[in-house]
Motif scaffolding. Structure first.
Motif, PDB file in Angstrom:
ATOM      1  N   ASP A  33       0.782  -1.229   0.000  1.00  0.00           N
ATOM      2  CA  ASP A  33       0.000   0.000   0.000  1.00  0.00           C
ATOM      3  C   ASP A  33       0.820   1.289   0.000  1.00  0.00           C
ATOM      4  N   GLY A  34       2.052   1.234  -0.474  1.00  0.00           N
ATOM      5  CA  GLY A  34       2.800   2.470  -0.640  1.00  0.00           C
ATOM      6  C   GLY A  34       4.262   2.350  -0.260  1.00  0.00           C
ATOM      7  N   ILE A  35       5.060   3.208  -0.881  1.00  0.00           N
ATOM      8  CA  ILE A  35       6.490   3.271  -0.620  1.00  0.00           C
ATOM      9  C   ILE A  35       6.893   4.742  -0.517  1.00  0.00           C
ATOM     10  N   GLY A  36       7.733   5.017   0.444  1.00  0.00           N
ATOM     11  CA  GLY A  36       8.270   6.357   0.603  1.00  0.00           C
ATOM     12  C   GLY A  36       9.762   6.279   0.866  1.00  0.00           C
ATOM     13  N   ALA A  37      10.480   7.276   0.391  1.00  0.00           N
ATOM     14  CA  ALA A  37      11.920   7.350   0.628  1.00  0.00           C
ATOM     15  C   ALA A  37      12.254   8.748   1.135  1.00  0.00           C
ATOM     16  N   LEU A  38      13.207   8.815   2.045  1.00  0.00           N
ATOM     17  CA  LEU A  38      13.695  10.072   2.576  1.00  0.00           C
ATOM     18  C   LEU A  38      15.214  10.065   2.499  1.00  0.00           C
ATOM     19  N   VAL A  39      15.776  11.162   2.005  1.00  0.00           N
ATOM     20  CA  VAL A  39      17.218  11.301   1.873  1.00  0.00           C
ATOM     21  C   VAL A  39      17.621  12.615   2.532  1.00  0.00           C
ATOM     22  N   ILE A  40      18.664  12.569   3.339  1.00  0.00           N
ATOM     23  CA  ILE A  40      19.305  13.779   3.839  1.00  0.00           C
ATOM     24  C   ILE A  40      20.730  13.749   3.304  1.00  0.00           C
ATOM     25  N   GLU A  64      19.664   6.194  -6.483  1.00  0.00           N
ATOM     26  CA  GLU A  64      20.387   7.238  -7.218  1.00  0.00           C
ATOM     27  C   GLU A  64      20.888   8.338  -6.272  1.00  0.00           C
ATOM     28  N   GLN A  65      20.174   8.560  -5.182  1.00  0.00           N
ATOM     29  CA  GLN A  65      20.552   9.571  -4.195  1.00  0.00           C
ATOM     30  C   GLN A  65      21.641   9.081  -3.244  1.00  0.00           C
ATOM     31  N   ALA A  66      21.858   7.783  -3.182  1.00  0.00           N
ATOM     32  CA  ALA A  66      22.747   7.185  -2.179  1.00  0.00           C
ATOM     33  C   ALA A  66      24.161   7.761  -2.156  1.00  0.00           C
ATOM     34  N   PRO A  67      24.806   8.038  -3.281  1.00  0.00           N
ATOM     35  CA  PRO A  67      26.176   8.562  -3.195  1.00  0.00           C
ATOM     36  C   PRO A  67      26.277   9.883  -2.428  1.00  0.00           C
ATOM     37  N   GLU A  68      25.240  10.700  -2.479  1.00  0.00           N
ATOM     38  CA  GLU A  68      25.254  11.998  -1.795  1.00  0.00           C
ATOM     39  C   GLU A  68      24.561  11.947  -0.432  1.00  0.00           C
ATOM     40  N   ALA A  69      24.032  10.789  -0.079  1.00  0.00           N
ATOM     41  CA  ALA A  69      23.217  10.686   1.133  1.00  0.00           C
ATOM     42  C   ALA A  69      24.057  10.513   2.390  1.00  0.00           C
ATOM     43  N   LYS A  70      23.696  11.260   3.393  1.00  0.00           N
ATOM     44  CA  LYS A  70      24.187  11.008   4.746  1.00  0.00           C
ATOM     45  C   LYS A  70      23.225  10.031   5.424  1.00  0.00           C
ATOM     46  N   LEU A  71      21.929  10.236   5.174  1.00  0.00           N
ATOM     47  CA  LEU A  71      20.902   9.346   5.683  1.00  0.00           C
ATOM     48  C   LEU A  71      19.999   8.971   4.523  1.00  0.00           C
ATOM     49  N   LEU A  72      19.692   7.687   4.426  1.00  0.00           N
ATOM     50  CA  LEU A  72      18.777   7.175   3.416  1.00  0.00           C
ATOM     51  C   LEU A  72      17.820   6.236   4.124  1.00  0.00           C
ATOM     52  N   SER A  73      16.529   6.432   3.899  1.00  0.00           N
ATOM     53  CA  SER A  73      15.535   5.574   4.530  1.00  0.00           C
ATOM     54  C   SER A  73      14.429   5.276   3.530  1.00  0.00           C
ATOM     55  N   ILE A  74      13.958   4.041   3.572  1.00  0.00           N
ATOM     56  CA  ILE A  74      12.844   3.607   2.731  1.00  0.00           C
ATOM     57  C   ILE A  74      11.814   2.942   3.633  1.00  0.00           C
ATOM     58  N   HIS A  75      10.549   3.292   3.429  1.00  0.00           N
ATOM     59  CA  HIS A  75       9.449   2.728   4.204  1.00  0.00           C
ATOM     60  C   HIS A  75       8.412   2.188   3.238  1.00  0.00           C
ATOM     61  N   THR A  76       7.962   0.953   3.452  1.00  0.00           N
ATOM     62  CA  THR A  76       6.864   0.396   2.667  1.00  0.00           C
ATOM     63  C   THR A  76       5.745   0.007   3.610  1.00  0.00           C
ATOM     64  N   ARG A  77       4.533  -0.009   3.079  1.00  0.00           N
ATOM     65  CA  ARG A  77       3.355  -0.137   3.929  1.00  0.00           C
ATOM     66  C   ARG A  77       2.356  -1.121   3.342  1.00  0.00           C
ATOM     67  N   THR A  78       1.813  -1.958   4.210  1.00  0.00           N
ATOM     68  CA  THR A  78       0.566  -2.646   3.960  1.00  0.00           C
ATOM     69  C   THR A  78      -0.371  -2.163   5.042  1.00  0.00           C
ATOM     70  N   GLY A  79      -1.404  -1.459   4.644  1.00  0.00           N
ATOM     71  CA  GLY A  79      -2.292  -0.811   5.607  1.00  0.00           C
ATOM     72  C   GLY A  79      -3.044  -1.798   6.467  1.00  0.00           C
ATOM     73  N   THR A  80      -3.053  -1.519   7.750  1.00  0.00           N
ATOM     74  CA  THR A  80      -3.865  -2.277   8.700  1.00  0.00           C
ATOM     75  C   THR A  80      -4.983  -1.400   9.249  1.00  0.00           C
ATOM     76  N   SER A  81      -4.874  -0.106   9.007  1.00  0.00           N
ATOM     77  CA  SER A  81      -5.931   0.840   9.357  1.00  0.00           C
ATOM     78  C   SER A  81      -5.743   2.073   8.478  1.00  0.00           C
ATOM     79  N   GLY A  82      -6.747   2.899   8.423  1.00  0.00           N
ATOM     80  CA  GLY A  82      -6.651   4.116   7.621  1.00  0.00           C
ATOM     81  C   GLY A  82      -6.799   3.823   6.142  1.00  0.00           C
ATOM     82  N   SER A  83      -6.832   4.898   5.376  1.00  0.00           N
ATOM     83  CA  SER A  83      -7.017   4.762   3.937  1.00  0.00           C
ATOM     84  C   SER A  83      -5.767   4.216   3.261  1.00  0.00           C
ATOM     85  N   ARG A  84      -5.981   3.624   2.122  1.00  0.00           N
ATOM     86  CA  ARG A  84      -4.877   3.083   1.328  1.00  0.00           C
ATOM     87  C   ARG A  84      -4.651   4.006   0.132  1.00  0.00           C
ATOM     88  N   ASP A  85      -4.195   5.213   0.449  1.00  0.00           N
ATOM     89  CA  ASP A  85      -3.916   6.198  -0.581  1.00  0.00           C
ATOM     90  C   ASP A  85      -2.702   7.017  -0.159  1.00  0.00           C
TER      91      ASP A  85
END
Length: 123
Positions: A33-40, A64-85
């Motif tokens: 139900d979704g993927i998000g990435a955050l790069v600092i 692609e951002q990894a060479p310049e990243a100090k922090l890289l995080s990826i989150h994926t979701r399968t909803g157990t509550s709330g909307s799936r959008d």
């Protein structure tokens, strides 16, 4: 259920850092139900990308951002509550604060109003 991977590294390209994320790909993609990435970056830029579908696009963008990243995080979701959008795809941002979680945040609506997070934006 959600999956979250966070990596922090010193400056420069580090193939092992990227390989660790690549090794998690199949597991991350098993959520529906979704993927998000955050790069600092090392110079302090914060970048995010989120989608309900398009896992490969977000994952590849993050790598692609990894060479310049100090922090890289990826989150994926399968909803157990709330909307799936897109409103429930992490990372959330409000006034320069970024947020992701695994599991439930109880009484989130009341907490959200108390701290003034209002609606989330997608960078």
């Amino acid at each position: 259920m959600c999956k979250l991977i966070i990596g922090i590294k010193s400056e420069g390209k580090n193939q092992k850092f990227e390989d660790i994320f690549i090794a998690q790909r199949q597991s991350l993609f098993s959520e529906n139900d979704g993927i998000g990435a955050l790069v600092i970056t090392h110079d302090g830029q914060i970048k995010t990308k989120r989608q309900v579908t398009g896992y490969k696009e977000v994952f590849n963008w993050a790598l692609e951002q990894a060479p310049e990243a100090k922090l890289l995080s990826i989150h994926t979701r399968t909803g157990t509550s709330g909307s799936r959008d897109i409103t429930n795809v992490h990372f959330f941002e409000n006034d320069g604060h970024y947020f992701a979680h695994n599991g439930f945040v109880l009484k989130y609506g009341a907490w959200n109003n108390r701290i003034g997070f209002g609606s989330y934006t997608n960078n």
